[in-house]
Write an enzyme that holds these catalytic residues in place. Structure first.
Site, PDB file in Angstrom:
ATOM      1  N   ASP A 144       0.821  -1.209   0.000  1.00  0.00           N
ATOM      2  CA  ASP A 144       0.000   0.000   0.000  1.00  0.00           C
ATOM      3  C   ASP A 144       0.857   1.262   0.000  1.00  0.00           C
ATOM      4  O   ASP A 144       0.465   2.289  -0.556  1.00  0.00           O
ATOM      5  CB  ASP A 144      -0.910   0.000   1.227  1.00  0.00           C
ATOM      6  CG  ASP A 144      -2.080  -0.959   1.071  1.00  0.00           C
ATOM      7  OD1 ASP A 144      -2.225  -1.553  -0.021  1.00  0.00           O
ATOM      8  OD2 ASP A 144      -2.845  -1.111   2.037  1.00  0.00           O
ATOM      9  N   GLY A 145       2.024   1.193   0.629  1.00  0.00           N
ATOM     10  CA  GLY A 145       2.909   2.360   0.659  1.00  0.00           C
ATOM     11  C   GLY A 145       3.345   2.778  -0.730  1.00  0.00           C
ATOM     12  O   GLY A 145       3.501   3.979  -1.014  1.00  0.00           O
ATOM     13  N   ASN A 173      -4.686   8.247   2.255  1.00  0.00           N
ATOM     14  CA  ASN A 173      -5.100   7.548   3.470  1.00  0.00           C
ATOM     15  C   ASN A 173      -5.666   8.512   4.504  1.00  0.00           C
ATOM     16  O   ASN A 173      -6.850   8.539   4.757  1.00  0.00           O
ATOM     17  CB  ASN A 173      -3.941   6.754   4.065  1.00  0.00           C
ATOM     18  CG  ASN A 173      -3.939   5.299   3.621  1.00  0.00           C
ATOM     19  OD1 ASN A 173      -4.839   4.864   2.903  1.00  0.00           O
ATOM     20  ND2 ASN A 173      -2.939   4.560   4.044  1.00  0.00           N
ATOM     21  N   ASP A 194      -4.489  12.400  22.517  1.00  0.00           N
ATOM     22  CA  ASP A 194      -3.234  12.309  21.771  1.00  0.00           C
ATOM     23  C   ASP A 194      -3.333  12.953  20.397  1.00  0.00           C
ATOM     24  O   ASP A 194      -2.312  13.266  19.792  1.00  0.00           O
ATOM     25  CB  ASP A 194      -2.816  10.845  21.616  1.00  0.00           C
ATOM     26  CG  ASP A 194      -2.140  10.308  22.869  1.00  0.00           C
ATOM     27  OD1 ASP A 194      -1.970  11.096  23.817  1.00  0.00           O
ATOM     28  OD2 ASP A 194      -1.799   9.116  22.899  1.00  0.00           O
TER      29      ASP A 194
END
Length: 432
Positions: free
Chosen positions: A196-197, A275, A305
């Site tokens: 996917d990267g 994404n 966070d």
């Protein structure tokens, strides 16, 4: 959203632009990213983009003798399974130059049919992998010898292949950012070799229209890579012949607006993400403090966070790890997922795709925040700075092995072992 064939981009997206303009009344105006001179839109919201003819671009007609400058045309159609459907295989628009924009979306399956033969392919690979490099060389030879295609590769790959053999002198690459910006006018098809990267990296190369992407799985985990490298000849032969099913994966268009900015010209360049965009507390020990607005209406204050704004394609990435739902990539929406919120009632949201979201660091925040785009290009947001996100008009069309729903379900079963458990024994206790 409905569009009428022959309208300009501004007219086609007028309603969407009006909504976004209203939501940014207290901010510097965002630059208009769609400046094409001609665009045809269908009633399904897909628009033909940058209508060119061989050797000319709008009013600047020039003879282009090099065949690499020619692009294949194709036609998209919605389709539903079952011959009784009144929406079965309805053609929506022809694309003379293979560039897609979308003013709206549909959950129906989408089919792509070539109207002229693809001539140019771009191959992008996962770096530092011997098996990927060997496969790339083999695929380049096959595409050149058997398909007679023009082939582009990255400068890094060009150097690697030329160091092996002078046979690869026919390959094409680019030298600078200007040539990268014009890739979409030359390339008919993008092939990715990796996970996917690699698909994310390929999508980031195109700041506007994206050619259809054929992703081969050569990574550790892939939700967007349905094709197996062992069968690349059959897969590419089928894709080049067509028709094929595609998934339109929309991207978020993100602007960072600094508190010191006085007008649109001081705004930073937009970033497109496939994404997600993440705002977090970075190295600070303090909880992040973020004010969130949706179409100029206050939504909430995030204390925790951080926050993830994700596309539905990115729902199986960071958003999933933070407790967000998995969403079919063709469901129209933007995921609003908190990261470790300091509140038991703070649950993820799915917002409609037409909204504009603004996330601002308030002036009373104890520390700055950090924003990253698809896991890279990290930037600091200080008090008063804001991140503005809306759906980009240029989706990433990825080829399907079967169709978008089948590929999606297979990816979560194979990648996550979703709901995998032993079957309950049939000879156990029963109701009487």
């Amino acid at each position: 959203m409905d569009c009428i064939t022959g309208k300009s981009p501004g007219e086609c997206n007028g309603d969407i632009d009006a909504q976004r303009a209203e939501s940014l009344t207290n901010q510097p105006m965002l630059r208009n990213e769609t400046k094409e001179q001609s665009e045809n839109c269908s009633t399904n919201g897909l628009c033909s983009h940058e209508i060119l003819h061989d050797g000319e671009t709008g009013s600047q007609a020039k003879a282009v003798p090099n065949r690499i400058m020619r692009k294949a045309s194709f036609k998209l159609s919605w389709w539903c399974k079952g011959d009784n459907s009144d929406q079965h295989k309805h053609d929506i628009v022809s694309f003379e130059r293979g560039n897609i924009t979308a003013a709206g979306r549909s959950s129906k399956q989408i089919s792509l049919k070539w109207e002229s033969k693809p001539q140019t392919v771009l191959i992008m690979t996962k770096p530092n992998s011997t098996s990927v490099r060997i496969l790339c060389a083999e695929m380049v030879r096959w595409l050149n010898d058997h398909k007679k295609l023009n082939i582009y590769v990255e400068p890094r790959v060009m150097g690697e292949l030329l160091s092996e053999s002078s046979y690869f002198n026919f390959l094409h690459t680019w030298k600078d950012e200007k040539e990268i910006m014009s890739l979409h006018t030359k390339v008919d098809l993008v092939v990715t070799l990796g996970g996917d990267g690699t698909v994310l990296w390929a999508a980031s190369m195109f700041k506007g229209p994206v050619p259809p992407v054929v992703p081969f799985s050569l990574g550790s985990l892939g939700f967007m890579t349905p094709f197996y490298s062992e069968n690349y000849r059959d897969c590419l032969d089928s894709v080049l012949r067509g028709p094929i099913s595609i998934t339109l994966r929309h991207r978020l268009q993100c602007h960072v607006i600094r508190d010191a900015a006085k007008n649109e010209y001081e705004m930073e360049e937009p970033v497109l993400v496939l994404n997600e965009v993440t705002i977090d507390r970075g190295i600070s020990s303090f909880l992040t403090n973020l004010e969130c607005y949706c179409d100029n209406s206050f939504v909430t204050c995030v204390q925790g966070d951080g926050l993830i704004l994700s596309t539905t394609s990115g729902s199986t990435a960071y958003s999933l790890a933070a407790g967000g739902s998995m969403v079919h990539p063709q469901v129209p929406g933007i995921l609003f997922t908190p990261i470790c919120p300091h509140s038991l009632s703070f649950r993820p949201l799915i917002l409609p795709e037409h909204v504009t979201i603004r996330v601002q660091v308030p002036f009373n925040s104890r520390s700055p925040a950090w924003v990253s785009f698809d896991g890279k290009d990290r930037k600091q947001l200080t008090a008063g700075d804001a991140l503005v996100c809306s759906m980009a008009p240029w989706p990433v069309p990825t080829a399907c092995q079967i169709d978008s729903t089948n590929d999606f379900m297979r990816s979560i079963h194979d990648g996550l072992h979703w709901n995998l458990r032993k079957t309950q024994s049939f000879d156990g206790p029963r109701d009487l």
